[in-house]
Write an enzyme that holds these catalytic residues in place. Structure first.
Site, PDB file in Angstrom:
ATOM      1  N   VAL A  27      19.187  55.289   8.292  1.00  0.00           N
ATOM      2  CA  VAL A  27      18.102  56.319   7.950  1.00  0.00           C
ATOM      3  C   VAL A  27      17.893  56.389   8.826  1.00  0.00           C
ATOM      4  O   VAL A  27      16.654  56.888   9.848  1.00  0.00           O
ATOM      5  CB  VAL A  27      17.437  56.136   7.273  1.00  0.00           C
ATOM      6  CG1 VAL A  27      17.998  55.801   6.018  1.00  0.00           C
ATOM      7  CG2 VAL A  27      16.720  54.477   7.085  1.00  0.00           C
ATOM      8  N   GLU A  28      18.023  55.511  10.748  1.00  0.00           N
ATOM      9  CA  GLU A  28      17.252  55.257  11.986  1.00  0.00           C
ATOM     10  C   GLU A  28      18.085  56.039  12.992  1.00  0.00           C
ATOM     11  O   GLU A  28      18.398  57.567  12.686  1.00  0.00           O
ATOM     12  CB  GLU A  28      17.087  54.469  12.354  1.00  0.00           C
ATOM     13  CG  GLU A  28      16.115  53.413  11.033  1.00  0.00           C
ATOM     14  CD  GLU A  28      15.504  52.129  11.653  1.00  0.00           C
ATOM     15  OE1 GLU A  28      15.040  52.434  12.855  1.00  0.00           O
ATOM     16  OE2 GLU A  28      15.160  52.119  10.681  1.00  0.00           O
ATOM     17  N   MET A  29      19.358  55.508  13.257  1.00  0.00           N
ATOM     18  CA  MET A  29      19.467  56.199  14.764  1.00  0.00           C
ATOM     19  C   MET A  29      21.656  56.832  14.015  1.00  0.00           C
ATOM     20  O   MET A  29      22.384  57.543  14.520  1.00  0.00           O
ATOM     21  CB  MET A  29      19.590  55.845  15.896  1.00  0.00           C
ATOM     22  CG  MET A  29      18.298  55.523  16.564  1.00  0.00           C
ATOM     23  SD  MET A  29      18.092  54.767  17.721  1.00  0.00           S
ATOM     24  CE  MET A  29      19.217  55.681  18.972  1.00  0.00           C
ATOM     25  N   VAL A  68      18.523  59.919  11.530  1.00  0.00           N
ATOM     26  CA  VAL A  68      18.578  61.313  11.846  1.00  0.00           C
ATOM     27  C   VAL A  68      19.008  61.888  10.156  1.00  0.00           C
ATOM     28  O   VAL A  68      19.007  61.589   9.410  1.00  0.00           O
ATOM     29  CB  VAL A  68      20.492  60.953  11.731  1.00  0.00           C
ATOM     30  CG1 VAL A  68      20.743  60.227  13.876  1.00  0.00           C
ATOM     31  CG2 VAL A  68      20.577  59.669  11.129  1.00  0.00           C
TER      32      VAL A  68
END
Lengths: 521, 343
Positions: free
Chosen positions: B123-125, B81
């Site tokens: 840092v992902e979803m 994201v």
């Protein structure tokens, strides 16, 4: 017939030494008490055990109260968790199979070691069908006291994880998936110390080692000081470089009475090999060709030139080693290796080769005072660092087979042939072995019954034994030809018949040596 | 007779090891508490593709593990994201079911556990919690009905059930029948001469010590245990060039000093499709990856010929990809659950 007096003396001196050690032990009752209390039980016991052996075949319950005390050397609840074996686990930790790695995992980086081990007697230590049958008999006869005793060396993982089970119906012994693979990578490479100072004999034996596994990625102990692995931590172990390491299992005494039924390590310990610093690993972890050189030159493999045994101990290693050890641990067992890995398999052939290089024969003809001719046969133990035979010497058989023919090939004398039952004439044939008896002095081949040997004719390392055969050549004989074989079998036929059932298996005879001598008359 | 049978069995098992090469199974093993069924797999696939369970409603599992391609994202390290990037290269989801543990450092023991990680990684979803994510699922009536049909029970929409569905879908992502597999199954023409040569080189060099088994990711390990190897094991100029020792690997998870710079051995299936390479994604081509591996792990330097042979062999590990179609997702007409719920 056979001159072996000094050795017999040595044996009895050692036997005395042994009983002195036992008398000093704090745990068992005093010798006097033992005499008194034990005598009655002992008298009754043989009959009881005989009955039990019969009962074993008929499914009857053993009479528990008449058994000898198989735990009297190790008390349950002492520091030893798995009596009567001397295995310990640091902190009495409860182990599971997850504490050990499957050998197939090790195979990736150590294919050479794995290939040697797979199919070896170490890998088949639990599966060996003849051993299993004998163990079953013993387990029934002793009321379940041999589970840890035999298992301690044949499946240390099965014993310490509690996965070793005896199926009383089928007689089969099983362990978990890793434990069932006998003496595997994570047995030896997790042995962290010897417990020999705490055994009843104060000598190595009966699984006198500490097993300290640290799981899949735990450190592995071995003989290299600068080993490095991308998979598991490594730790140098001086013990792994010594014969004492092997002695923890290759020295076995009857846990009921302390009598040494297998003395391979002891035999080595008092040999010239030990004096020269040559250890078990120097012969049994190298190919037979190298082992012969070790025995002949009495030098360790690393002192020999051009063994061709150098290489990497593991895949991706930085340092090439002068000597990478074989892990086939080849000995004389060509029978079970052939049964389990196939006739003519690499492992079976390696054992055969060992046997065929261990001894030599020397033949001489003499004239006797009484006018008869004499064939003198000397058997030398040239290449074994222990006696010939070794281990269960009351079961193994090495013998001399002599055939003397005339000039036309007609047999004029023979000694050492098998009879129609596959048996030898024990009174008249030169057999190198031991004759064991139980408490009542009755001859037995069942290790748990053995209290002493009444005869011991094995040939010590670099020793020899002489037999003399008198014969007379009939009138008109111009020449005699003596054909002499030295034969080996892992078990006498009688034992195979008792253990496996009559007619199940003919124990193969391996010719270790063959010599021919001629005499013109 | 009985002895002959025992001997036969042992010989067979010995031979299969000596041969070593194994085709990829067409079915992956599953845990006993998560047997697959069609409805569960379909639900898992929807969740896998659904971006609404990321904080911004823009990132789905498929964003980084693109099953329309090599099951990864072709980036050095993954982007989540707000364009944020993490420290590691995305491992392919294809054949992930054959790993005994998940993530480069093995911090998830199962695909079910793994599925829960990226959802809440900043840092992902970027979701604040798994609860917040599952709350979004509960606001989508179509999903509620589907969860009920698949899992039953009073409250079927749970984090664990969502993870089970995703894992069940991932276990269908298997790529059998590669040229290598066909070769192993007896089709001698499946590999080129160079590929066969590369296969031999792969074995004799010792690559196969770690990259073995049907997925080329190591030996069969006991449940929940990973096959971890130090990388790089040996020093070489590549260590500095590609920053290979810049992070601690499994040590960060286990705290065990022996685990420093250890990583789970990745699968080599479809490796030709999943550049860039290694945990940090710093190596851009397969040829360079092979060149790095030889001195780093095997203390060997390869000739150009050896490198191209091994690369040719690795290309033969590209399998057949089961057709993936975009799933229909249950909707919330006139209402965005991303805007309506806090993350």
């Amino acid at each position: 017939m056979i001159c072996r007096l000094p050795k017999l003396l040595l044996a009895s001196v050692m036997a005395l030494g042994m009983s002195a050690v036992m008398a000093e032990m704090p745990v068992p009752p005093s010798p006097a008490e033992m005499m008194e209390a034990g005598q009655k039980a002992m008298e009754a016991s043989h009959k009881a055990m005989e009955a039990m052996q019969n009962a074993a075949y008929h499914g009857a319950k053993p009479a528990m109260d008449t058994l000898p005390d198989y735990m009297n050397m190790v008390k349950p609840g002492d520091k030893f968790q798995f009596p009567p074996s001397y295995i310990t686990v640091p902190g009495n930790r409860k182990l599971t199979e997850a504490d050990f790695g499957d050998p197939s995992i090790c195979a990736g980086c150590h294919p050479r070691q794995y290939k040697g081990w797979k199919g070896s007697m170490h890998s088949n230590a639990l599966k060996d069908p003849i051993f299993q049958k004998l163990w079953h008999m013993g387990e029934v006869a002793t009321g379940g006291k041999l589970l840890n005793h035999c298992g301690g060396c044949h499946t240390p993982i099965g014993v310490t994880t509690g996965t070793l089970k005896h199926n009383k119906e089928t007689g089969e012994f099983t362990a978990g998936p890793i434990g069932s693979q006998g003496v595997s990578c994570d047995v030896c490479h997790n042995i962290s110390k010897t417990n020999f100072l705490e055994t009843a004999t104060l000598e190595h034996g009966n699984a006198s080692f500490e097993l300290d596994p640290r799981g899949m990625n735990g450190r592995k102990l071995g003989p290299l000081k600068d080993a490095m692995s991308p998979f598991h931590p490594t730790q140098y172990s001086e013990l792994h470089t010594k014969a004492d390491f092997c002695g923890n299992c290759h020295n076995i005494f009857n846990p009921a009475n302390g009598f040494p039924v297998e003395r391979t390590y002891d035999e080595w310990k008092y040999s010239v090999y030990a004096r020269k610093g040559i250890v078990c690993q120097d012969c049994h972890m190298v190919p037979v060709e190298t082992a012969i050189r070790v025995a002949t030159e009495l030098k360790r493999p690393k002192e020999l030139a051009d063994t061709g045994l150098g290489g990497f101990a593991g895949m991706g290693a930085m340092k090439e080693r002068d000597l990478v050890h074989d892990h086939g641990f080849v000995g004389g067992n060509a029978v079970v290796t052939a049964l389990l890995t196939g006739e003519g398999s690499e492992h079976a052939e390696a054992a055969r080769k060992r046997l065929q290089n261990a001894a030599e024969l020397d033949l001489r003809f003499d004239d006797r005072m009484d006018g008869l001719k004499e064939l003198r046969v000397e058997v030398f133990n040239v290449a074994a660092g222990h006696n010939l035979p070794t281990s269960l010497t009351d079961v193994r058989e090495i013998w001399v087979h002599v055939v003397i023919k005339d000039q036309d090939g007609k047999v004029i004398y023979e000694n050492g042939q098998l009879d129609s039952h596959g048996e030898l004439d024990h009174d008249n044939v030169t057999i190198f072995n031991a004759v064991a008896v139980d408490e009542n002095g009755k001859v037995t081949h069942l290790p748990w019954e053995v209290t002493r040997f009444i005869r011991e004719t094995t040939i010590p390392p670099k020793g020899s034994s002489i037999s003399r055969y008198a014969f007379s050549a009939p009138e008109g004989t111009s020449k005699v030809v003596a054909e002499v074989s030295l034969n080996y079998r892992s078990y006498g036929q009688h034992l195979a018949d008792v253990v496996l059932g009559h007619g199940t298996l003919t124990i193969p005879v391996i010719q270790m040596e063959h010599e021919v001598a001629e005499l013109d008359l | 007779m009985r002895f002959a049978v025992i001997a036969g069995c042992l010989l067979l098992s010995g031979a299969s090891f000596a041969q070593g090469w194994q085709a990829l199974p067409e079915v992956a093993p599953h845990p006993p508490d998560n047997p697959p069924d069609e409805a569960k797999v379909a639900l898992g696939k929807q969740l896998f593709f659904d971006p609404r369970f990321s904080s911004t409603g823009t990132v789905s599992c498929n964003s980084c593990h693109n099953v329309m391609a090599g099951g990864d994202d072709s980036r050095t390290t993954s982007m989540g994201v707000h364009g944020l990037t993490g420290p590691r290269n995305a491992p392919t989801v294809w054949n992930a079911a054959f790993h005994s543990v998940q993530f480069w450092d093995g911090r998830a023991k199962t695909l079910e556990d793994q599925a829960k990680g990226p959802v809440v990684a900043g840092v992902e979803m970027g979701m604040s919690s798994l609860e917040a994510a599952i709350e979004r699922v509960r606001q989508i009536p179509g999903y509620v009905a589907q969860f009920g049909a698949v899992f039953g029970g009073e409250q079927p929409v749970t984090i664990d059930n969502a993870a089970k569905a995703v894992a069940a879908y991932e276990r269908t992502l298997i790529t059998p029948n590669s040229p290598f597999d066909r070769y192993v199954n007896g089709d001698d023409s499946a590999l080129t001469e160079q590929q066969v040569r590369g296969m031999q080189t792969f074995q004799t060099l010792g690559c196969v010590a770690c990259h073995r088994g049907p997925a080329f990711n190591g030996p069969t390990m006991p449940d929940g245990q990973g096959f971890y190897i130090s990388f790089p094991f040996h020093d070489s100029p590549y260590v500095e060039k590609y920053g290979l020792r810049d992070e601690d690997g499994r040590f960060a998870v286990s705290g065990n000093p022996d685990d420093k710079h250890k990583y789970r051995v990745p699968t080599l299936r479809n490796i030709a499709l999943t550049a860039p390479y290694f945990h940090n994604g710093r190596v851009k081509t397969l040829a360079e990856a092979v060149r790095v591996m030889a001195p780093s792990q095997l203390h060997k330097t390869l000739s150009d010929q050896q490198v191209s042979d091994v690369v040719a062999f690795l290309e033969s590990l590209t399998g057949e990809f089961p057709e993936q179609t975009m799933p229909r997702l249950p909707t919330t007409p006139g209402r965005s659950i991303v805007a309506d719920t806090p993350h």
